[in-house]
Structure formats: structure tokens, C-alpha cells
Design an enzyme around this catalytic site. Structure first.
Site, PDB file in Angstrom:
ATOM      1  N   GLU A 188       0.831  -1.211   0.000  1.00  0.00           N
ATOM      2  CA  GLU A 188       0.000   0.000   0.000  1.00  0.00           C
ATOM      3  C   GLU A 188       0.865   1.260   0.000  1.00  0.00           C
ATOM      4  OE1 GLU A 188      -4.079  -1.655   2.074  1.00  0.00           O
ATOM      5  OE2 GLU A 188      -2.563  -0.783   3.402  1.00  0.00           O
ATOM      6  N   GLU A 238      -5.715  -8.138  -1.222  1.00  0.00           N
ATOM      7  CA  GLU A 238      -6.442  -7.972   0.042  1.00  0.00           C
ATOM      8  C   GLU A 238      -7.892  -7.648  -0.286  1.00  0.00           C
ATOM      9  OE1 GLU A 238      -4.933  -5.429   3.143  1.00  0.00           O
ATOM     10  OE2 GLU A 238      -2.847  -5.830   2.590  1.00  0.00           O
TER      11      GLU A 238
END
Length: 476
Positions: A175, A377
Site C-alpha cells: 500500500e 487484500e
């Protein structure tokens, strides 16, 4: 009609700092995560100068996959997983980040992990940096210090050389766009840089992000030299926000938010240059990225091979005046909150559930980059309970995942090249922001509470069996 491609990577995910434990075993050094003490009752973490007597550090034991890895991999194989997204703890390989030589015991541990995965027919998808930089380097400014580029690339080259032929897919930074988030130590910005006081400015965060862009691009080039068969991807947190109203100011605000919150990092890493819209943003916010000669060439030559993303929910965005006019308030979210979408339901934690948003995001990414996409995810956090019959009946999680898999199918029919779906998470993990385990995501229940009490036994949830059946059906 068969929708999913032949070699589609059905999998699940985890992160070393949230599952491994064994925080100082076999030569491992301290990471930033190791000095974040948990308050299980109040539900937050605090930074401490070091390890303090009497404080509880959830990551020190986590769910103990370090010692139970064979058992956990066997359960993943039973579930039928084709891939396992995991991370290497940087401080197991270079305990201080700038060590002259790697820690052989740490390298041997991941040798064992990759060998076990191979024996069970599971492809590792390896994140090199998942929110746990070495504490020693964080004290020197973390990614705001350009020295981190050399430390990271040395670590990456060591990993690539050691595991050549064992790992086909790598992600550089988890991320990466979250480094822009401006809040305290318990955000990506704070964790990656190791501080959260007045120095944690937007200028410094974007400078640190530039250093990560350069490090990632150099890493891509090194892997192509060391192991041309392997691939490197970026990992972007979806922060998709819809315009709350049809008012033109809301439409423009949503465009600008989405550009700078998640498309910016993807643009740099997949296209190889800073996008034009970012230049206006930097000018208007007084941000000056300091580059060394050759940085732009490195970024251009080191574009990643594929895009990976996390996706949990969407929010809405609006000017204050427009939002007030229709009485819409804020909602909760992953790293960033927004305005409530009146058409969506929410989880126990207030995260809005939007499977259609996944199809929207995948189409947006593929239209923009024309590169393969991996979802690494996606999941639902909930307070799972052991029922009287000893099972965990998480129909709510099955419903969430089922809807998102349907949206994923539609995106593939739209023409999007999706190569993997690896939900969060394989087993229950401790939470990044609190260290608590009560917000569970796993297909496998771990018998521990917020204080680390319990047997640590693994129990298959109903979602375990649902996912097993799904994988078997879609893999025929």
C-alpha cells in the site's frame, strides 16, 4: 461459461508483523512495529522509545506462525489455495537495516517456508516491505532519509539471489500510496518514517515516497538481471471515493481525490513518470521533490510488471455545503474515511460494503494501464464466535466474499486481465492499528484474545469450506 483463466491464483494473504511473532528469535532485529505497545481495552497502539516493562506488545507473539508455519501451510493446502501472499520481515534478513552481511538464520527460515509451500503446490507472492522498516533506520529518518534506498535494494538483491526459482511474484511496498496519509505513528506515513511529530509534513512524506519510487524501480531492474522469470508488482490501497452528488464541484472533487490518493502512485510505478496533475498539486501545496541526477531515468526504466491492490470498501466525497444540503455524515474506513453512501450497508466497524466498487476499480485500473492485476487484500472484519457445536459460522463473511467474487467475474468478462484473488486473510491476524485480534478476517480461526491468551489452536471456519468448494469448482 468458464470465466477464470487456467492458472488463476486463488489464494489468501497475511503479513509477517501481524502473524509471525518470534520478534527476536534467530537473530531478528527490532522493527518499528516491535515498539508499538497495545492497549487491548482501549483499542489503540502507542509508540514507546524501546521495549518497556509491563506494556503489552501484540506483535511479539502475534499468532505464532513462525513456529506453526508447517501446520498453517497444511491448512492452506487443505483449503485448496494456489497462492499465498506473505511478507518477509526485513529485520530477519538485515536486523539493523544497514548490516554488512545478512542474517543466515533468517534466510534459512524463509527457505523452509518456500520449500513447504512448493511441496503443497502453493505459489508464494512475497511482499518485501509490509509496514515494518528496521527500527535502527527509522531512528535515522526512515524513508525521508535517502540512505534507505541503498539499504532496501541491498536487502532486495539478497532476497532475489537467495530465492531465485522459488519465488515468481514479488511486491515491493505494501500500500505504497498510504505513505501520503498525514496522521500519527499508526499510519503508513508514521510507520515508514518512524516519527509522527511536527517533522511529519506533507513535504517530507512526498519526499519519502519519491525515495520509495526510486528504490522500487531499482529493485525491478535488479530482479530482471538476477531472475528474469520472476515478476515485480506495485501494491496500491484503493481509496476510491464517489462524488456524493451530481453537482459539478463534487464530481471534480472526486476526480482530484482519486488522482492523488491512489492513482498517483500507480501512475508513477506503472507509467514511469510523475503525472501532470501532480505537478499542479505540488505547486499549490508548496511541495518540492528533491531529486538526484538520474532519478527520473531510473523510475522510467523500472516500471513494475503488474498491479496489485487492496480493496475493502468505498466512501463518498463532497464539498461541505453540498453534503450538508442533503444531511449526509461521515463513515469509517481503512486508513481514510469519507461520507456515507446512502445506498450501501456497512460492517460492524462501519466500513461500507460495495462489491460493485471492485468491478469499477478493476476497470479503471485496466483501462489506464493495460497491465495484469492481482487482488491481494479483500475481506470482512468481524467478531467471530465459537458456537456451541464448536464451529465458527461466519455466513456474513461468505456473503461478503461471494458478492466480491461475482463482481470480479464481471470485471473479467468486461475484459480486465485479473491474474489472482488473495483475500485478507489466511488465518486470523493481529490488527495493524491496534494489535487486537477481535476484528477477525481469517478463513482459519486462531484461539487467542486481545491479550494474547488462549491455546493458539487453529479452527476451520465455515468460510474455509466455502472457499475450498469455490476454488475446486472454478479450477475445473
Amino acid at each position: 461459461m468458464k470465466v477464470f483463466p487456467e492458472n488463476f491464483l486463488w489464494g489468501a494473504s497475511s503479513a509477517a508483523n501481524q502473524c509471525e511473532g518470534a520478534y527476536l528469535e534467530d537473530g531478528k532485529g527490532l522493527s518499528v512495529m516491535d515498539i508499538l505497545a497495545s492497549d487491548p481495552e482501549k483499542g489503540f497502539r502507542i509508540e514507546t522509545p524501546g521495549i518497556e516493562e509491563g506494556k503489552f506488545y501484540a506483535s511479539h507473539k502475534a499468532v505464532d506462525t513462525y513456529h506453526r508455519i508447517d501446520e498453517d501451510i497444511a491448512l492452506m493446502a487443505e483449503m485448496g489455495l494456489k497462492a499465498y501472499r506473505m511478507s518477509i520481515a526485513w529485520t530477519r534478513i538485515f536486523p539493523n537495516g544497514d548490516d554488512a552481511e545478512p542474517n543466515e538464520a533468517g534466510l534459512r527460515y524463509y527457505d523452509h517456508v518456500f520449500d513447504q509451500l512448493k511441496l503443497n503446490g502453493i505459489e508464494p507472492v512475497v511482499t518485501l516491505s509490509h509496514y515494518e522498516p528496521p527500527l535502527n533506520m527509522a531512528k535515522q529518518g526512515g524513508w525521508s532519509n535517502r540512505k534507505m534506498i541503498d539499504c532496501f535494494t541491498k536487502y532486495a538483491k539478497t532476497v532475489f539471489t537467495r530465492y531465485k526459482g522459488k519465488v515468481k511474484y514479488y511486491l515491493t511496498f505494501n500500500e505504497i500510496n498510504c505513505l501520503q496519509v498525514p496522521f500519527g505513528i499508526m499510519t503508513a506515513g508514521g510507520i515508514q518514517m518512524g516519527f509522527h511529530d511536527e517533522r511529519n509534513t506533507e513535504q517530507l512524506r512526498f519526499q519519502a515516497l519519491h525515495h520509495q519510487f526510486v528504490a522500487s524501480a531499482m529493485t525491478v531492474k535488479f530482479l530482471r538481471e538476477i531472475d528474469p522469470e520472476a515478476k515485480v508488482g506495485c501494491m496500491i490501497a484503493s481509496m476510491l471515493q464517489y462524488a456524493l452528488t451530481a453537482h459539478p464541484t463534487d464530481q471534480l472533487l472526486a476526480l482530484q481525490h482519486n488522482q492523488m490518493s491512489y492513482l498517483f502512485a500507480a501512475d508513477v510505478m506503472l507509467r514511469g513518470y510523475y503525472p501532470s496533475y501532480s505537478k499542479r498539486y505540488f505547486n499549490e501545496h508548496g511541495i518540492n521533490i528533491v531529486k538526484e541526477a538520474g532519478d527520473d531515468d531510473i523510475i522510467r526504466e523500472g516500471c513494475v510488471d503488474f498491479l496489485s491492490t487492496s480493496y475493502y470498501m468505498t466512501n463518498c466525497i463532497s464539498t461541505e455545503e453540498n453534503a450538508k444540503s442533503i444531511g449526509i455524515g461521515e463513515t469509517s474506513g481503512n486508513l481514510i474515511s469519507g461520507l456515507k453512501n446512502p445506498y450501501l450497508k456497512a460492517s460492524q466497524w462501519g466500513w461500507q460494503i460495495d462489491s460493485t466498487g471492485l468491478r469499477y476499480l478493476l476497470n479503471q485500473f485496466y483501462d489506464r494501464y493495460q497491465k495484469p492485476i492481482m487482488i491481494v487484500e479483500n475481506g470482512l472484519g468481524a467478531r467471530d464466535e465459537i458456537a456451541e457445536d464448536g464451529g465458527i459460522h461466519d455466513d456474513y463473511r461468505i456473503d461478503y466474499l461471494k458478492d466480491h467474487v461475482e463482481a470480479l467475474k464481471e470485471a473479467i468478462i468486461d475484459g480486465v486481465e485479473v491474474i489472482g484473488y488473495l483475500p485478507w486473510s489466511a488465518m486470523d491476524l493481529i490488527a495493524l492499528s491496534t494489535g487486537n485480534i477481535e476484528k477477525r478476517y481469517g478463513f482459519i480461526y486462531v484461539d487467542l484474545d486481545n491479550f494474547g491468551n488462549g491455546t493458539g489452536d487453529r479452527i476451520r471456519k465455515d468460510s474455509f469450506y466455502w472457499y475450498k468448494d469455490l476454488i475446486a469448482k472454478e479450477s475445473k
